[in-house]
Scaffold this active site. Sequence first.
Site, mmCIF file in Angstrom:
data_model
loop_
_atom_site.group_PDB
_atom_site.id
_atom_site.type_symbol
_atom_site.label_atom_id
_atom_site.label_comp_id
_atom_site.label_asym_id
_atom_site.label_seq_id
_atom_site.Cartn_x
_atom_site.Cartn_y
_atom_site.Cartn_z
ATOM 1 N N ARG A 179 0.841 -1.205 0.000
ATOM 2 C CA ARG A 179 0.000 0.000 0.000
ATOM 3 C C ARG A 179 0.874 1.253 0.000
ATOM 4 O O ARG A 179 0.582 2.217 -0.706
ATOM 5 C CB ARG A 179 -0.930 0.015 1.211
ATOM 6 C CG ARG A 179 -2.080 -0.984 1.133
ATOM 7 C CD ARG A 179 -3.038 -0.805 2.279
ATOM 8 N NE ARG A 179 -3.766 0.468 2.183
ATOM 9 C CZ ARG A 179 -4.442 1.014 3.200
ATOM 10 N NH1 ARG A 179 -4.457 0.425 4.380
ATOM 11 N NH2 ARG A 179 -5.077 2.157 3.032
ATOM 12 N N CYS A 238 -1.039 6.324 8.969
ATOM 13 C CA CYS A 238 -1.441 5.060 8.330
ATOM 14 C C CYS A 238 -2.495 5.424 7.297
ATOM 15 O O CYS A 238 -2.385 6.452 6.631
ATOM 16 C CB CYS A 238 -1.958 4.070 9.378
ATOM 17 S SG CYS A 238 -3.351 4.708 10.363
#
Length: 281
Positions: A179, A238
């Site tokens: 990611r 995040c």
Amino acid sequence: MLTTLVSVDTLAAHLQDPRWLIVDCRFDLAQPAAGEAAYRAGHIPGAVYAHLDRDLSSPITPTSGRHPLPHPEHFAATASRWGITPETQVIAYDADNGMYAARLWWLLRWVGHRAVAVLDGGLKAWTAAALPTSTAIPVRQPSHFQAHPNRDLWLDAEQVQARVRQPDWRLLDARAPERFSGKVEPLDTVAGHVPGARNHPFATNLASDGRFGAPEELRRRYEQSQAGVADDHTIVMCGSGVTACHLLLAMEVAGKPGARLYAGSWSEWIRDPRRGVATTD
């Protein structure tokens, strides 16, 4: 007072202690109702349930990330409903790795309640130790929790943007490598990472059994990612500000307090197309 992690043995010894509050934080981003359903099917005796979207976040806005910080007054109302007082030892747990429990851990510290710890290994470790579960929903005596939010513990997008390119600041991204690199993006509309950020996947905080690694090993890993930058000049992020709290907890376990949360994280960053996006091969 426990302020980082608690073992299943220690928690089991305090199940009947009225000064302790256990909070089940299980959640599934793909199925938001699954965590609460699992709680109702069986949980650690005496535990109340915290829903990530309803209890630990504010509603999403056009400029926010996926899990905005809860309004302090609303969060105080939730803590009051659970009966938290200044003397309450709070224990947060989730299914196993602590990624959701760490959100509650950080939120309580943010509003001034330091007596909060995460169950190391979560419900998986609890059941592996053949400890009991219950389907009973506890009734707690309400309290009058007072929130005293510390604005210095988190940064907004503008503050992050002003610091990330400075050599004496470090931005650590807790998402998985694929990611971070932009190769996949299962949750957000744009793939990649904040230019200048470094990848520090939250999974590296964990040993093979799903519990947190030894403090000295955690310290070594963070020192490597920080590359000489001080703890109080370290920012963690995040996808939406949830898993990043796992990094903050691990740093506390490692004896490295002082890092700050980019609360909106990637899902907020990409709301403004003027903010840069980086990808790596």
